[in-house]
Design an enzyme around this catalytic site. Structure first.
Site, short mmCIF file in Angstrom:
data_model
loop_
_atom_site.label_atom_id
_atom_site.label_comp_id
_atom_site.label_asym_id
_atom_site.label_seq_id
_atom_site.Cartn_x
_atom_site.Cartn_y
_atom_site.Cartn_z
N ASP A 90 -1.91 5.60 -6.79
CA ASP A 90 -2.28 4.74 -5.67
C ASP A 90 -2.34 3.28 -6.10
O ASP A 90 -2.96 2.95 -7.11
CB ASP A 90 -3.64 5.17 -5.11
N ASP A 106 0.86 -1.19 0.00
CA ASP A 106 0.00 0.00 0.00
C ASP A 106 0.89 1.23 0.00
O ASP A 106 1.51 1.57 1.01
CB ASP A 106 -0.91 0.00 1.23
#
Length: 443
Positions: free
Chosen positions: A322, A124
Site C-alpha cells: 500500500d 493511491d
C-alpha cells in the site's frame, strides 16, 4: 542510503501555494514542473512536503516527536479506509501521511480537460475511484479543475452502467452523484467524464468524481488518483494503453529535494527484478495482495504463527502493498514475534523506550540487525532507513513498524507501507500476476 532521516528539517521547509506553482524558482524543481516528454511514460513523483511540491503548506515549527506522532495519527485514519473496502462495507476513503490535510503522501502532475489543465494529484494504489475538486466547489481549495472551460467535459447520467460502480451513489436530476465520508469531512459531487492524461497519452472519456462540496478539515485539496485494481481505477480505464502494468519508486523522506518516478505500461520496466505472485482477494478486490511467508531479523527466521501471515480470500486476511500507509503494520502475533526478536538482537543491556505507537525505541548508540521480508519466491532485505526512524536532533531511534489495529477487519491484515518501500522500484504486473521489488535510488 546512509545518514539520518531529517524529519525535523522537512517540517521547516516552506513552499509556495499551488496557485503559485508556475512561479517556483528552485532550479532543482524545474524538471518536475516542465511538461513531460511527449514520448515518455515515466513521470516524476514528489512527496507532498517536498520543497518542490506546490502543495506544501506553510507549517509552524514542530519537534521530531510531534512529526512522528502526526504521521502515526494519519495512519490510523488510513487503516480505517482500508477496513472500509471490505466487500459489503461502506466506502470511506481516508488517506494517510504526516501532513495535516494532504493525504496520501505522494503526488504526480496530471492534465485534465480540453484544453488541458494541470493538477497535482495524490497516488493511491488501494483505491479504485479517482476524484478531483472542481471549480465552484464549496469548501475546496482555491485551485480546482475548471470544468466549464473544458470542451470535452460531461456529467454522467444515472442510466449509464458505470454509475453502478460509484461508491455511495445517488441520483440528482438524472445525474449520477455521490457523497463520501473522508475522515471528519463529507465530500459530495457528481460522476463526470473528460480527457485525462498522466503522460503524453490522453485517456478520453475518463470517469472521475467532480467534487462540488467539501466540509470538515480532513479533505485533501489535490484530489486522488486511484491506481487500484477495480473497474473505475485509472489503470483499468487506461488498460488499452498501459496493459494494467505500472511501477513506482517512492523517494526517501530524508531528502529535501527528492523526486521519485511512476512508470506506466510494460515497456521500460526492469528486466532483472525479484518477483512474487500477485494474489486477488474478492473480499478486498482493490488491493494488491502478496504472500508474505516470513521475516528474518539478522540471520534468524522469526517464529511467526502461520495463521498470522496466511492469505485467506474468505476473511480478507493476508498482506498488501500500500502506497498510502506510512508505517508497516503486522498482525499482532507477527509483530510481537518480530519486535521481540529485534529486541533480543539488540542485547539485554539496552534500554527500550516508546514513542507514541512505536514501542521499540532506543536513546543510545546501538548496533542494528538487518530485517528481511520473505515473500513467496523472493526475499527483500531492507536498508536501515526503511525500517528505522532516526531523529536528526537527538539520539532517539525507533523501529518503524507497529501492530495492526485490534478491530475485526484490520486485525488480520498485514500492510507493507511506504516507509518500507522508499528507494525501491515496486512493479505491479497484473497480466502476469506478479509484484516485483528492486533496489533503486530515486531520491
Amino acid at each position: 542510503m546512509e545518514g539520518t532521516i531529517h524529519i525535523l528539517s522537512l517540517s521547516l521547509l516552506l513552499i509556495l501555494s499551488l496557485a503559485q506553482a508556475g512561479g517556483l524558482t528552485n532550479p532543482k524543481c524545474a524538471k518536475f514542473h516542465q511538461d513531460n516528454n511527449k514520448d515518455s511514460t515515466t513521470l516524476q513523483v514528489l512527496h507532498v512536503n517536498s520543497p518542490c511540491s506546490p502543495l506544501k503548506q506553510q507549517q509552524k515549527y514542530t519537534s521530531w516527536v510531534d512529526n512522528v506522532l502526526q504521521m502515526q495519527s494519519k495512519d490510523t485514519n488510513r487503516l480505517q479506509f482500508l477496513a472500509s473496502l471490505v466487500a459489503g462495507r461502506s466506502f470511506v476513503p481516508i488517506g494517510s501521511g504526516r501532513q495535516i490535510l494532504q493525504t496520501p503522501s505522494y503526488i504526480v502532475k496530471a492534465k485534465i480537460g480540453t484544453p488541458p489543465q494541470t493538477l497535482m494529484v495524490a497516488l493511491d494504489n488501494s483505491n479504485d475511484f479517482s476524484w478531483f475538486p472542481c471549480s465552484g466547489c464549496v469548501g475546496c481549495s482555491s485551485t480546482a479543475f475548471a470544468s466549464a472551460k473544458s470542451t470535452t467535459f460531461n456529467n454522467v447520467s444515472c442510466e449509464r452502467a458505470v454509475c453502478s460502480l460509484v461508491p455511495k451513489r445517488d441520483c440528482d436530476a438524472g445525474t449520477c452523484t455521490f457523497n463520501l465520508t473522508y475522515g471528519n469531512s463529507n465530500i459530495g459531487g457528481g460522476l463526470s467524464v473528460d480527457t485525462f492524461a498522466l503522460s503524453a497519452d490522453p485517456v478520453p472519456q475518463f470517469n472521475f468524481g467532480c467534487i462540488r462540496k467539501a466540509t470538515g478539515s480532513s479533505a485533501p485539496p489535490q484530489g486522488l488518483l486511484a491506481l487500484g485494481r477495480g473497474s473505475l481505477s485509472f489503470m483499468s480505464q487506461a488498460d488499452s494503453l498501459y496493459k494494467s502494468t505500472f511501477s513506482y519508486c517512492l523517494p526517501s523522506y530524508k531528502s529535501p529535494n527528492f523526486s521519485g518516478t511512476l512508470r506506466l505500461g510494460p515497456n521500460g520496466q526492469p528486466l532483472r527484478i525479484k518477483t512474487t505472485p500477485l494474489l486477488r482477494n474478492p473480499r478486498r478486490s482493490s488491493f494488491y495482495y502478496v504472500n508474505l511467508v516470513g521475516v528474518k531479523v539478522g540471520k534468524a527466521i522469526v517464529k511467526i504463527p502461520p495463521s498470522a501471515l496466511a492469505f485467506n480470500p474468505n476473511t480478507g486476511a493476508g498482506t498488501i502493498i500500500d502506497s498510502g500507509t506510512v508505517f508497516t503494520r503486522l498482525v499482532e502475533a507477527a509483530y510481537t514475534a518480530v519486535r521481540n526478536e529485534f529486541r533480543r538482537r539488540m542485547g539485554r543491556n539496552t534500554t527500550v523506550t516508546s514513542l507514541g505507537g512505536f514501542d521499540t525505541c532506543y536513546t543510545v548508540p546501538i548496533t542494528i540487525p538487518t530485517i528481511t521480508l520473505m515473500f513467496a519466491g523472493m526475499n527483500v532485505t531492507l536498508p536501515q532507513d526503511n525500517f528505522l526512524i532516526r531523529s536528526s536532533s537527538s539520539t532517539t531511534t525507533c523501529l518503524a513498524m507497529a501492530a495492526s489495529p485490534a478491530d475485526p477487519v484490520n486485525s488480520v491484515l498485514n500492510v507493507i507501507a511506504s516507509w518500507q518501500q522508499q528507494n525501491h522500484r515496486i512493479l505491479f504486473d497484473v497480466p502476469n500476476s506478479r509484484v516485483g521489488v528492486a533496489r533503486e535510488a530515486c531520491s
